[in-house]
Write a protein that holds these residues in place. Structure first.
Motif, short mmCIF file in Angstrom:
data_model
loop_
_atom_site.label_atom_id
_atom_site.label_comp_id
_atom_site.label_asym_id
_atom_site.label_seq_id
_atom_site.Cartn_x
_atom_site.Cartn_y
_atom_site.Cartn_z
N ARG A 101 0.84 -1.21 0.00
CA ARG A 101 0.00 0.00 0.00
C ARG A 101 0.88 1.25 0.00
N SER A 113 1.01 4.08 -2.94
CA SER A 113 0.64 5.46 -2.60
C SER A 113 1.54 6.48 -3.29
N CYS A 122 -1.40 14.86 -2.48
CA CYS A 122 -0.97 13.45 -2.41
C CYS A 122 -0.13 13.16 -1.17
N PRO A 163 -2.04 11.26 2.04
CA PRO A 163 -2.24 9.81 1.89
C PRO A 163 -0.93 9.01 1.88
N PHE A 164 0.09 9.59 1.26
CA PHE A 164 1.40 8.93 1.27
C PHE A 164 1.89 8.77 2.70
N SER A 210 0.13 6.20 4.70
CA SER A 210 0.55 4.82 4.38
C SER A 210 1.87 4.49 5.06
#
Length: 176
Positions: free
Chosen positions: A123, A127, A152, A155-156, A159
């Motif tokens: 994941r 990402s 972005c 979310p990165f 993860s």
């Protein structure tokens, strides 16, 4: 009276031989159990160390990529269009190289297991895709790409944090 003494001596000798055999058998069994336990402990320690190393490598590589993401954001703010394009092109090349390393380290984490850590590592790897797409859009001049790139990052990073949490749980679990 002599016959009874002979029987007592024979019975005592047989008892001594039997007791000696039982003791040596028990000692040998205990030594075997202790050796097996020691070998299992060494194997578990080696597995834990290999997993820890693999997980740390993934985390370090994610940090490297995160650092480059910040540099992309800085480069996107360069006023001179030619200088900005050159910086973004350079960062894209660097990110490709760092992604290749991340992919390899994710594979090692997958190999070391367990499945929950492998899934979290994958994941994390996935990402990074949106960052790359947004960077390509920046390079082609898309005016909204800078904001998409910035969007972005959360979310990165989530993860990365999720991977760390799953890896920690796996390392501290009783069963490896």
């Amino acid at each position: 009276m002599g016959d009874a003494t002979l029987w007592v001596a024979a019975l005592t000798a047989a008892t001594a031989v039997l007791a000696s055999w039982v003791t040596s058998h028990g000692t040998a069994r205990a030594a075997r159990i202790q050796a097996d336990a020691a070998a299992a402990t060494v194997q578990a320690d080696r597995l834990r160390a290999a997993r820890r190393s693999a997980y740390v490598d993934v985390i370090e590589q994610a940090q490297r990529m995160g650092d480059l993401y910040w540099k992309v954001t800085d480069a996107h703010g360069i006023d001179d269009a030619d200088e900005r394009l050159a910086a973004l092109l350079d960062l894209r090349v660097r990110l490709r190289g760092e992604y290749a390393v991340l992919r390899q380290r994710v594979w090692v984490a997958d190999l070391e297991g367990p499945p929950a850590v492998a899934a979290a590592a994958d994941r994390l790897r996935r990402s990074t895709s949106e960052h790359y797409r947004a960077l390509d859009a920046m390079i082609t001049g898309d005016t909204d790409a800078g904001q998409r790139f910035a969007d972005c990052f959360a979310p990165f990073w989530e993860s990365v944090v999720s991977f760390v949490d799953v890896a920690r749980t796996a390392l501290h679990s009783a069963r490896l």
